[in-house]
Design a protein around this motif. Structure first.
Motif, PDB file in Angstrom:
ATOM      1  N   ALA A  11      -5.463   3.333  15.305  1.00 38.06           N
ATOM      2  CA  ALA A  11      -5.500   5.117  15.147  1.00 38.06           C
ATOM      3  C   ALA A  11      -4.094   5.253  14.920  1.00 38.06           C
ATOM      4  CB  ALA A  11      -5.350   5.401  17.356  1.00 38.06           C
ATOM      5  N   GLY A  12      -3.670   6.727  14.421  1.00 40.54           N
ATOM      6  CA  GLY A  12      -2.423   7.093  13.698  1.00 40.54           C
ATOM      7  C   GLY A  12      -2.380   6.235  12.281  1.00 40.54           C
ATOM      8  N   SER A  13      -3.153   5.961  11.714  1.00 39.50           N
ATOM      9  CA  SER A  13      -3.110   5.011  11.063  1.00 39.50           C
ATOM     10  C   SER A  13      -3.962   5.557   9.071  1.00 39.50           C
ATOM     11  CB  SER A  13      -3.168   3.388  10.213  1.00 39.50           C
ATOM     12  OG  SER A  13      -3.519   2.673   9.333  1.00 39.50           O
ATOM     13  N   VAL A  14      -3.409   5.736   8.485  1.00 40.06           N
ATOM     14  CA  VAL A  14      -4.333   6.177   7.516  1.00 40.06           C
ATOM     15  C   VAL A  14      -3.604   6.661   6.052  1.00 40.06           C
ATOM     16  CG1 VAL A  14      -5.039   8.567   5.806  1.00 40.06           C
ATOM     17  CG2 VAL A  14      -4.687   8.799   9.035  1.00 40.06           C
ATOM     18  N   VAL A  15      -4.611   6.035   5.364  1.00 41.03           N
ATOM     19  CA  VAL A  15      -4.346   5.741   3.620  1.00 41.03           C
ATOM     20  C   VAL A  15      -4.547   6.771   3.027  1.00 41.03           C
ATOM     21  CG1 VAL A  15      -5.109   4.298   1.730  1.00 41.03           C
ATOM     22  CG2 VAL A  15      -5.786   3.436   4.249  1.00 41.03           C
ATOM     23  N   PHE A  16      -3.420   6.866   2.223  1.00 37.23           N
ATOM     24  CA  PHE A  16      -3.422   8.219   1.336  1.00 37.23           C
ATOM     25  C   PHE A  16      -3.036   7.561  -0.020  1.00 37.23           C
ATOM     26  CE2 PHE A  16       0.061  10.717  -1.111  1.00 37.23           C
ATOM     27  CZ  PHE A  16      -1.079  12.028  -1.467  1.00 37.23           C
ATOM     28  N   ALA A  17      -4.551   8.218  -0.423  1.00 39.44           N
ATOM     29  CA  ALA A  17      -4.882   7.997  -1.982  1.00 39.44           C
ATOM     30  C   ALA A  17      -3.053   9.025  -2.975  1.00 39.44           C
ATOM     31  CB  ALA A  17      -6.217   8.325  -2.944  1.00 39.44           C
ATOM     32  N   GLY A  18      -2.617   8.165  -3.478  1.00 42.59           N
ATOM     33  CA  GLY A  18      -1.933   9.764  -3.897  1.00 42.59           C
ATOM     34  C   GLY A  18      -1.455   8.773  -5.612  1.00 42.59           C
ATOM     35  N   ILE A  19       0.005   9.603  -6.297  1.00 47.74           N
ATOM     36  CA  ILE A  19       0.240   9.622  -7.891  1.00 47.74           C
ATOM     37  C   ILE A  19       1.257   9.910  -7.922  1.00 47.74           C
ATOM     38  CG2 ILE A  19       0.076  10.954  -9.950  1.00 47.74           C
ATOM     39  CD1 ILE A  19      -2.895  10.076  -9.553  1.00 47.74           C
ATOM     40  N   VAL A  56      -1.322   5.785  -6.625  1.00 47.29           N
ATOM     41  CA  VAL A  56      -0.672   4.254  -5.526  1.00 47.29           C
ATOM     42  C   VAL A  56      -1.141   4.481  -4.308  1.00 47.29           C
ATOM     43  CG1 VAL A  56       1.393   3.357  -4.335  1.00 47.29           C
ATOM     44  CG2 VAL A  56       1.512   4.077  -7.065  1.00 47.29           C
ATOM     45  N   LEU A  57      -1.625   3.977  -3.999  1.00 44.20           N
ATOM     46  CA  LEU A  57      -1.937   4.242  -2.498  1.00 44.20           C
ATOM     47  C   LEU A  57      -1.129   3.442  -1.455  1.00 44.20           C
ATOM     48  CD1 LEU A  57      -6.138   2.724  -2.505  1.00 44.20           C
ATOM     49  CD2 LEU A  57      -5.023   4.970  -3.253  1.00 44.20           C
ATOM     50  N   VAL A  58      -0.978   4.626  -0.409  1.00 41.06           N
ATOM     51  CA  VAL A  58       0.016   4.156   0.352  1.00 41.06           C
ATOM     52  C   VAL A  58      -0.549   4.145   2.285  1.00 41.06           C
ATOM     53  CG1 VAL A  58       2.522   3.899  -0.468  1.00 41.06           C
ATOM     54  CG2 VAL A  58       1.158   5.755   0.389  1.00 41.06           C
ATOM     55  N   GLU A  59      -0.212   3.310   3.314  1.00 39.99           N
ATOM     56  CA  GLU A  59      -0.599   3.551   4.424  1.00 39.99           C
ATOM     57  C   GLU A  59       0.873   4.696   5.056  1.00 39.99           C
ATOM     58  OE1 GLU A  59      -0.508  -0.088   6.667  1.00 39.99           O
ATOM     59  OE2 GLU A  59      -1.665   1.169   8.840  1.00 39.99           O
ATOM     60  N   LEU A  60      -0.005   5.955   5.191  1.00 43.75           N
ATOM     61  CA  LEU A  60       0.242   6.589   6.477  1.00 43.75           C
ATOM     62  C   LEU A  60       0.011   6.293   7.841  1.00 43.75           C
ATOM     63  CD1 LEU A  60      -0.093  10.172   4.625  1.00 43.75           C
ATOM     64  CD2 LEU A  60       1.806   7.765   4.466  1.00 43.75           C
TER      65      LEU A  60
END
Ligand code: TYD
Ligand code: MG
Length: 453
Positions: free
Chosen positions: A289-297, A303-307
């Protein structure tokens, strides 16, 4: 007309007409100093002295640009826009101890090995110290010419005589010129040193790299005060506790800005990270809960990062809003939209948001991922396994498509993700092996992902 005094903020470079304790532009305290030394005199109006006529030319006369030189460090070359441009001036800024000298010594060695005459001038360390570092990094055999000097006049004379292809000045804050009447590191010294070095670079065809420490100390000017003079500005970022370092182009006259290079600080210096997404996600366990993977540029690269978000009842009358790696104002906006458009209040709740891995994100496309992390933390419900999220949220609660959707999806698929939660509309998305769940607005997003909410 009497010359009115001028004051400059050493942190952000804003100019003010009077001194104050706090800079209006960046909000820092005790960073404003009076400019001195530059442009003394100048009482006569310019028309009184006739200048020489300058030569005018047209736009199309072609001078074939000299080729760029590659350092052989791919992450660095990419940030430079495809290699070092001859006769250009570059600024590399960053916090003290982040690894600027290490990176530039490695770059100097690579350039020297590939045949560029390279001079490394250290104003901070003795030659013996630099040699020791070179030995530790296994670079002792590189034909770099080394000097420890802070007197700008001596440095320029030497560069003039040696005519290198590349000169590295570490750091601009330690350089001083006897023509300027103030202490090394002051705004006027730093500006005048940077000005001398950049004009030298243009005139003599020498590429110059200036190192600038980011400082919060009012006595020492930060790199911001010389950003406008140079062709390219790179910032070296990273969290102290992490070994990841990100080199980010914030200005580049010869290539795309916002490009990043990712490095890892190891016992043998900085090593390139060719697959940053894998690195940023490597510490991630099962979806929680609270963790989301953002597919960014970032620049031209996905670049994929975890929020990570944490939402907890607040003991304070004014709940906390703490953000690391993202914009606090933007977080407030998302919270307001969630409350106003979806009826999900965060009043009385502390909100913490963190971008994992010490990464900093500035893309609006992270909005939806942030909202998802906040909701997931608030509802204590994890997102479906193998999902990435991206999309911009407008104040109306509508979702706007993000640029380069296809690249984001490709990267997500490459790293084994199976679903993407994204805004609908925009270009038709060709899905290849990844399921795209498209949504119009935040309310339908909340409904689909978290049930009725
Ligand atoms: P440095 O390049 O001196 O930083 P800057 O020039 O930006 O002030 O880097 C200093 C830090 O890097 C220091 O804390 C030690 C670390 N380091 C390593 O971890 N491995 C290495 O091989 C080197 C040379 C430095
Ligand atoms: Mg250093």
């Amino acid at each position: 007309m009497a010359k009115s005094p001028s004051f400059t903020c050493t942190a952000c470079g804003a100019t003010h007409t009077k001194w104050s304790g706090r800079c209006d532009a960046c909000g820092d305290w005790n960073t404003i100093v009076e400019d001195a030394g530059l442009s003394a005199g100048g009482k006569k109006s310019l028309g009184a002295n006739r200048g020489a006529a300058i030569q005018l030319t047209d736009l199309q006369t072609e001078e074939s640009p000299p080729p760029r030189t590659n350092s052989g460090i791919d992450e660095l070359d990419r940030v430079l826009g495809g290699g070092l441009v001859p006769a250009s001036a570059l600024l590399v800024g960053g916090d003290p101890g982040i690894g600027k000298s290490t990176l530039l010594l490695q770059a100097a060695a690579q350039f020297a090995r590939s045949g560029v005459k390279t001079i490394y001038v250290s104003g901070e360390e003795a030659t013996a110290q630099v040699r020791m570092r070179a030995k530790r990094l296994g670079l002792s055999d590189a034909p770099v010419l080394l000097a420890a000097e802070t007197n700008l006049r001596n440095i320029l004379t030497t560069l003039e005589a040696e005519r290198p292809g590349l000169a590295i000045i570490d750091s601009i804050q330690t350089m001083w010129s006897d023509t300027v009447d103030s202490a090394p590191g002051s705004v006027s010294q730093v500006r005048s040193a940077a000005h001398e070095l950049t004009t030298f670079a243009k005139r003599k065809g020498v590429s110059v790299i200036l190192v600038g420490h980011v400082t919060k100390d009012g006595q020492i000017a930060g790199p911001r005060v010389v950003e406008h003079m140079v062709d390219t500005v790179l910032y070296f970022e990273g969290e102290r506790g992490h070994q990841f370092r990100i080199l980010r182009a914030v200005k580049n006259r010869f290539g795309p800005a916002d490009e990043i290079g990712v490095f890892e600080m190891t016992g043998r210096g900085l090593e390139q990270v060719t697959n940053p997404s894998a690195l940023f996600l490597s510490e991630r366990g099962k979806p929680s809960a609270g963790s989301v993977v953002f597919a960014g540029i970032e620049g031209t690269r996905p670049v994929l990062v975890e929020l990570q978000a944490l939402v907890a009842p607040s003991p304070h009358s004014q709940p906390r809003r703490t953000v690391v790696g993202w914009d606090g104002g933007r977080l407030a906006m998302i919270l307001a939209v969630l409350e106003a458009r979806c009826g999900i209040p965060f009043a009385g709740l502390d909100v913490y948001l963190n971008v994992a891995g010490g990464m900093k994100i500035s893309e609006p496309a992270a909005d939806l991922a942030v909202a998802a992390a906040l909701l997931s933390a608030r509802e204590d419900a994890a997102l479906p396994e193998g999902a990435v999220v991206f999309g911009e949220i407008s104040l109306s609660g509508a979702l706007r498509p993000a640029p380069q959707t296809e690249n984001r999806l490709k990267e997500a698929q490459k790293l084994g993700f199976t679903t993407a939660l994204a805004p609908s509309g925009g270009k038709a998305i060709e899905t290849s092996g990844i399921k795209v769940q498209q949504m119009h607005d935040l309310t339908s997003f909340v409904g689909e992902v978290f049930g009725a909410g």
